[in-house]
Scaffold this active site. Structure first.
Site, PDB file in Angstrom:
ATOM      1  N   THR A  25      12.004  26.352 -10.157  1.00  0.00           N
ATOM      2  CA  THR A  25      11.837  26.569 -11.598  1.00  0.00           C
ATOM      3  C   THR A  25      10.383  26.897 -11.897  1.00  0.00           C
ATOM      4  OG1 THR A  25      13.643  25.048 -12.098  1.00  0.00           O
ATOM      5  CG2 THR A  25      12.044  25.405 -13.852  1.00  0.00           C
ATOM      6  N   ASP A  83       2.501  22.466  -9.421  1.00  0.00           N
ATOM      7  CA  ASP A  83       1.399  22.385 -10.386  1.00  0.00           C
ATOM      8  C   ASP A  83       0.074  22.143  -9.680  1.00  0.00           C
ATOM      9  OD1 ASP A  83       3.028  22.630 -12.805  1.00  0.00           O
ATOM     10  OD2 ASP A  83       3.946  20.814 -12.006  1.00  0.00           O
ATOM     11  N   LYS A  93       4.579  18.253  -8.977  1.00  0.00           N
ATOM     12  CA  LYS A  93       5.527  19.142  -9.626  1.00  0.00           C
ATOM     13  C   LYS A  93       6.041  18.496 -10.914  1.00  0.00           C
ATOM     14  CE  LYS A  93       8.680  21.308  -7.393  1.00  0.00           C
ATOM     15  NZ  LYS A  93       8.430  22.442  -8.306  1.00  0.00           N
ATOM     16  N   GLU A 102      14.605  19.355  -8.860  1.00  0.00           N
ATOM     17  CA  GLU A 102      13.820  20.027  -7.814  1.00  0.00           C
ATOM     18  C   GLU A 102      13.697  19.123  -6.590  1.00  0.00           C
ATOM     19  OE1 GLU A 102      10.940  22.870 -10.546  1.00  0.00           O
ATOM     20  OE2 GLU A 102      10.296  20.849 -10.115  1.00  0.00           O
TER      21      GLU A 102
HETATM   22  C1  5RP Z   1       8.835  22.781 -12.796  1.00  0.00           C
HETATM   23  C2  5RP Z   1       7.812  22.826 -11.740  1.00  0.00           C
HETATM   24  C3  5RP Z   1       7.155  24.122 -11.489  1.00  0.00           C
HETATM   25  O1  5RP Z   1       7.429  24.502 -10.192  1.00  0.00           O
HETATM   26  C4  5RP Z   1       5.683  23.966 -11.674  1.00  0.00           C
HETATM   27  O2  5RP Z   1       5.461  23.512 -12.990  1.00  0.00           O
HETATM   28  C5  5RP Z   1       4.932  25.273 -11.455  1.00  0.00           C
HETATM   29  O3  5RP Z   1       5.261  26.177 -12.446  1.00  0.00           O
HETATM   30  P1  5RP Z   1       4.602  27.599 -12.568  1.00  0.00           P
HETATM   31  O4  5RP Z   1       5.024  28.381 -11.373  1.00  0.00           O
HETATM   32  O5  5RP Z   1       5.154  28.130 -13.876  1.00  0.00           O
HETATM   33  O6  5RP Z   1       3.100  27.426 -12.639  1.00  0.00           O
HETATM   34  O7  5RP Z   1       7.530  21.864 -11.072  1.00  0.00           O
HETATM   35  O8  5RP Z   1       9.316  21.480 -12.983  1.00  0.00           O
END
Ligand code: 5RP
Length: 221
Positions: A25, A83, A93, A102
């Site tokens: 996601t 993140d 994450k 996830e």
């Molecule tokens: C969602 C997540 C995402 O993988 C994480 O936030 C990274 O997102 P992005 O690729 O938009 O920076 O853990 O729950």
């Protein structure tokens, strides 16, 4: 091409015919999903397992056939964002609120590849607030218990109301500053009644694909 697109699209090269693929996601794996969709249109035969309702919608709209987790015995490869990540492929994450699904999907995957832009690659985790998924019942008490681990907490909101996960729970973003012992923190947080799980992913990813301005860095275990 931006860093997220570069990393996201590169990861699709690891998807092979016949695989069951966990679809992460977020805005980086978004590019992976679009690229896999393009490959499916050209004849790639895979089935996806979505880590969130948003990803399910994106995959369906783009023609990727999906299965539920219950319909498969295992997942060959999951590709997901992060993140923050460190050299040893410990991750934070949950910035997108999907950490629980996830993690369940990562746990049941033979391989996990992380895709990220270069800002996510850090020496130590903790600048990004650690998302913790908690059940609504007794949430103020749960938040107070989380504070005892030395973090500043903020319950996540969306459009003025509490953000509700795909599982009907809340997210508390916990600002710890530098996290010295991720494994200990992970276990301690998950022992608080009311905590469903937290966004520390330890020992799941075997490879990270990090997009940079004009190149890609690979981190492997
Ligand atoms: C969602 C997540 C995402 O993988 C994480 O936030 C990274 O997102 P992005 O690729 O938009 O920076 O853990 O729950």
């Amino acid at each position: 091409m931006n860093e997220k697109q570069r990393a996201g699209e590169e990861a699709a090269n690891y998807v092979q015919n016949g695989m069951i693929v966990g679809l992460g996601t977020g805005s980086t794996v978004y590019w992976t999903i679009l690229e896999i969709a393009r490959m499916v249109k050209e004849g790639l035969d895979i089935k996806g397992i979505a880590t969130s309702t948003n990803t399910e919608i994106l995959a369906r709209e783009n023609g990727i056939p999906l299965l539920s987790l219950e319909e498969v015995s295992s997942i060959d490869l999951t590709i997901d964002g992060a993140d923050e990540l460190t050299e040893d492929l410990t991750l934070i994450k949950g910035g997108g609120g999907a950490l629980l699904r996830e993690k369940i999907i990562a746990y049941h995957s033979t391989h996990m590849i992380v895709v990220a832009d270069s800002n996510k690659f850090v020496k130590k985790l903790g600048t990004f607030p650690l998302p913790v998924e908690i059940v609504p019942f007794g949430y103020l008490k749960t938040i107070n218990a989380l504070k005892k681990f030395g973090c500043q907490t903020a319950i996540r909101k969306k459009d003025g109301s509490f953000y509700v996960t795909d599982n009907g729970n809340y997210i508390v973003d916990c600002q710890f500053g530098e996290i010295d012992y991720p494994s200990t923190l992970h276990d301690n947080l998950n022992q608080v009644p009311g905590v469903v799980d937290n966004g520390l992913f330890i020992g799941y990813a075997a490879k990270a694909i990090i997009g940079q301005e004009s190149t890609i860095t690979y981190v492997e275990k």
